[in-house]
Write a protein that holds these residues in place. Structure first.
Motif, PDB file in Angstrom:
ATOM      1  N   LYS A  96       0.838  -1.207   0.000  1.00  0.00           N
ATOM      2  CA  LYS A  96       0.000   0.000   0.000  1.00  0.00           C
ATOM      3  C   LYS A  96       0.869   1.252   0.000  1.00  0.00           C
ATOM      4  O   LYS A  96       2.016   1.204   0.445  1.00  0.00           O
ATOM      5  CB  LYS A  96      -0.954  -0.022   1.197  1.00  0.00           C
ATOM      6  N   PHE A 123      -3.176  -5.550   1.940  1.00  0.00           N
ATOM      7  CA  PHE A 123      -3.997  -5.045   3.039  1.00  0.00           C
ATOM      8  C   PHE A 123      -4.097  -6.146   4.087  1.00  0.00           C
ATOM      9  O   PHE A 123      -5.090  -6.873   4.169  1.00  0.00           O
ATOM     10  CB  PHE A 123      -5.379  -4.634   2.532  1.00  0.00           C
ATOM     11  N   MET A 125      -4.611  -6.268   7.205  1.00  0.00           N
ATOM     12  CA  MET A 125      -5.616  -6.251   8.269  1.00  0.00           C
ATOM     13  C   MET A 125      -6.818  -7.121   7.945  1.00  0.00           C
ATOM     14  O   MET A 125      -7.524  -7.577   8.846  1.00  0.00           O
ATOM     15  CB  MET A 125      -6.066  -4.818   8.559  1.00  0.00           C
ATOM     16  N   HIS A 191      -4.785   1.385   5.309  1.00  0.00           N
ATOM     17  CA  HIS A 191      -5.181   0.098   5.892  1.00  0.00           C
ATOM     18  C   HIS A 191      -6.540   0.209   6.577  1.00  0.00           C
ATOM     19  O   HIS A 191      -7.390  -0.683   6.461  1.00  0.00           O
ATOM     20  CB  HIS A 191      -4.145  -0.359   6.922  1.00  0.00           C
TER      21      HIS A 191
END
Length: 346
Positions: A96, A123, A125, A191
């Motif tokens: 990212k 990503f 998370m 995120h």
């Protein structure tokens, strides 16, 4: 056979997280690393057990053992490096933010599609089990309609002001053009924006942002808060910064039938808990697994997506949508107004 990875950049994130995550999973293999400095590439390869080190990106992309690349170069180079990898027949996982401009984001999505290449976003998370559970509970409707969502994250700094400027190999983080016009939003906020999209299953339609940057005197921010309107009616707040005193990532969802809260310790991605209190479901889960689980999870899931011929959990479209949100944040913070998000068609 293991899935062969090449890493583009021998910087801090690949060194601290991505290379160890690859090495922690038997199905993944760190084949090669690229750095503009051959000595740095060789030191990285020796430390992490990579089979090859290159200071010429074309040589890495010509290595037949490399199935996919993890692009961790400076933000402004992401599209260039991703498209070059796709043209060489390598699948692309992008750190990212995906790109710093809408034009680059659209070109990258279209280019990978035209080359028949899978494009995924890092990503991580999305791969925390608490966030996976939160997404499932929202989809099942246990909380009812989600009216309010709140998410925040920061590295945990007490008794200090803004961090000193980055120097050396990380000096590009201080260059608005290379980083993309925002600092903590690019490093942390993207995120959180994707996490909200993932858990809520909705897209953002409006962004109103306030930061301590995006001015001529301070072009890059240390703190920012966003107010987001989602297409399904949810209102959300997103706060990120380098001066938040607690080293945590918190997500809270308020539905008409109850509340869900997740807590995660930043830097130890699988530590934390989820608590659900609602009319139909009361549940608490605690997670104590190791540090690299989120990172290895995203790599393995991308590998599985390539083998299955499908898009990964976090696709190029997800990357594009977060670029749209990020650019809206920059515009809103700079001009002090709400920005409507126009979703690009690709």
């Amino acid at each position: 056979m293991a899935f062969g990875w090449g890493i583009i950049s021998a910087g801090a994130h690949p060194n601290n997280n991505i290379a160890p995550a690859i090495s922690s999973v038997n199905s993944e293999d760190l084949v090669a690393v690229y750095s503009r400095n051959q000595g740095r590439a060789e030191a990285f390869a020796e430390k992490h057990g990579a089979k090859a080190a290159y200071d010429d990106l074309d040589l890495l992309l010509a290595d037949s053992r490399v199935d996919a690349v993890f692009v961790a170069s400076p933000n402004s180079l992401h599209a260039q490096h991703g498209l070059k990898a796709a043209a060489a027949g390598k699948h692309v996982m992008m750190e990212k933010p995906m790109t710093t401009t809408l034009e680059d984001a659209v070109s990258l999505v279209r280019g990978c599609r035209d080359y028949g290449i899978r494009l995924g976003m890092a990503f991580m998370m999305r791969h925390h089990p608490g966030h996976v559970l939160a997404s499932k509970i929202v989809k099942e409707g246990s909380l009812g309609k989600i009216n309010l969502a709140q998410v925040q994250a920061g590295p945990g700094v007490r008794g200090q002001g803004p961090p000193p400027p980055r120097t050396g190999l990380q000096a590009w983080w201080e260059d608005p053009e290379q980083i993309g016009g925002a600092s903590v939003m690019m490093g942390i906020g993207v995120h959180l924006a994707d996490l909200l999209r993932f858990v809520l299953g909705q897209e953002v339609t409006e962004v109103s942002a306030m930061s301590d940057g995006q001015t001529n005197e301070q072009p890059l921010e240390h703190m920012t808060t966003l107010l987001l309107r989602f297409e399904g009616g949810t209102i959300a707040t997103l706060t990120c910064g380098r001066m938040i005193p607690d080293n945590r990532n918190d997500l809270v969802l308020y539905g008409v039938n109850g509340r869900l809260a997740t807590q995660r310790t930043v830097g130890a991605p699988l530590q934390g808990k989820v608590e659900v209190v609602s009319e139909t479901l009361n549940q608490t889960e605690v997670y104590t697994q190791g540090r690299f689980g989120n990172f290895s999870g995203q790599l393995v899931e991308f590998h599985q997506a390539v083998e299955a011929g499908r898009d990964p959990s976090a696709s190029g479209i997800d990357g594009l949508r977060v670029v749209e949100i990020t650019l809206a944040m920059i515009e809103s913070a700079r001009h002090g107004r709400t920005v409507k998000v126009q979703h690009q068609k690709v």
